[in-house]
Write an enzyme that holds these catalytic residues in place. Sequence first.
Site, short mmCIF file in Angstrom:
data_model
loop_
_atom_site.label_atom_id
_atom_site.label_comp_id
_atom_site.label_asym_id
_atom_site.label_seq_id
_atom_site.Cartn_x
_atom_site.Cartn_y
_atom_site.Cartn_z
CG ASP A 166 -25.50 -18.62 -33.51
OD1 ASP A 166 -26.08 -17.86 -34.29
OD2 ASP A 166 -24.54 -18.29 -32.78
N1 URA Z 1 -25.23 -14.70 -29.64
C1 URA Z 1 -24.62 -15.67 -30.35
O1 URA Z 1 -23.43 -15.61 -30.61
N2 URA Z 1 -25.36 -16.72 -30.75
C2 URA Z 1 -26.67 -16.85 -30.46
O2 URA Z 1 -27.27 -17.84 -30.85
C3 URA Z 1 -27.28 -15.85 -29.73
C4 URA Z 1 -26.53 -14.78 -29.33
#
Ligand code: URA
Length: 254
Positions: free
Chosen positions: A110
């Site tokens: 993310d």
């Molecule tokens: N899980 C999440 O919530 N975000 C990420 O970036 C990776 C795994």
Amino acid sequence: MPGPQSTEKSLDRVIVRCGLCSRTQARLAIAQGRVEVDGVVVTEPDTWIDEVRARVRFDGEPLAARPRATWMLHKPTGYVTARIDHRDRPTVCDLMPASIGWLAPVGRLDLETSGLLLFTNDGELARSVLDPESCLEKTYVVRCSGSLDDQDLALLRNGIDIGDGQGKTRPARAERLSDDGRECTTLLRIHEGRNRQVRRMVRALGHGVLALHRSHIGPLSLTGLEVGTSRALTDAEVAALRAAAGASTRSPAP
Ligand code: URA
């Protein structure tokens, strides 16, 4: 459609298997008339060709398989895992050296997640890393608001419904690293890769995520790699990753 042993493949797939570009880019280039097969321009990406016998030229150059390459990036927060962002935010590809050519991110982190992100032109390796059946663990350090008690940790370990319609998460490993009552830090090891999975697991327990960092993918760690920098995996690291992900150890095909 040709059988699994056949050397016939769709034209776009033949180009992707050479590690030259993504499937979307290959389809676009074909449609733009940049690809010739046996001296004839082909503009239909789904055209079946004999991968071994056909003479394919891309932008006038004979198609030749690029050497396989796999890199790791220490992703900072604030970068989108995408090639181009329609909102013009910085992307992880901006941080990779231009000289290494086309490599695709393996999965995504993310915008506000930092940590280990792989890039490769080896499609088989990418699929193995992302396959939840491969049991390759991804390790996250997650800082949450409040305290996660033993019952919360048990829920993380045993599986929890994160509201994405895919049922409970698979068994995970969860370990408390610190907890001062106001916020806590937990090590979470999962081998699925559902959308925003870790954040949703923590939210399903009623807590907010203050920071999320991926420290490991299987045997790989970020040790010694500065935030925002990248490096090629060594042959030994690629072999260890392949073994941990259950990918073929034979000469890989994308
Ligand atoms: N899980 C999440 O919530 N975000 C990420 O970036 C990776 C795994």
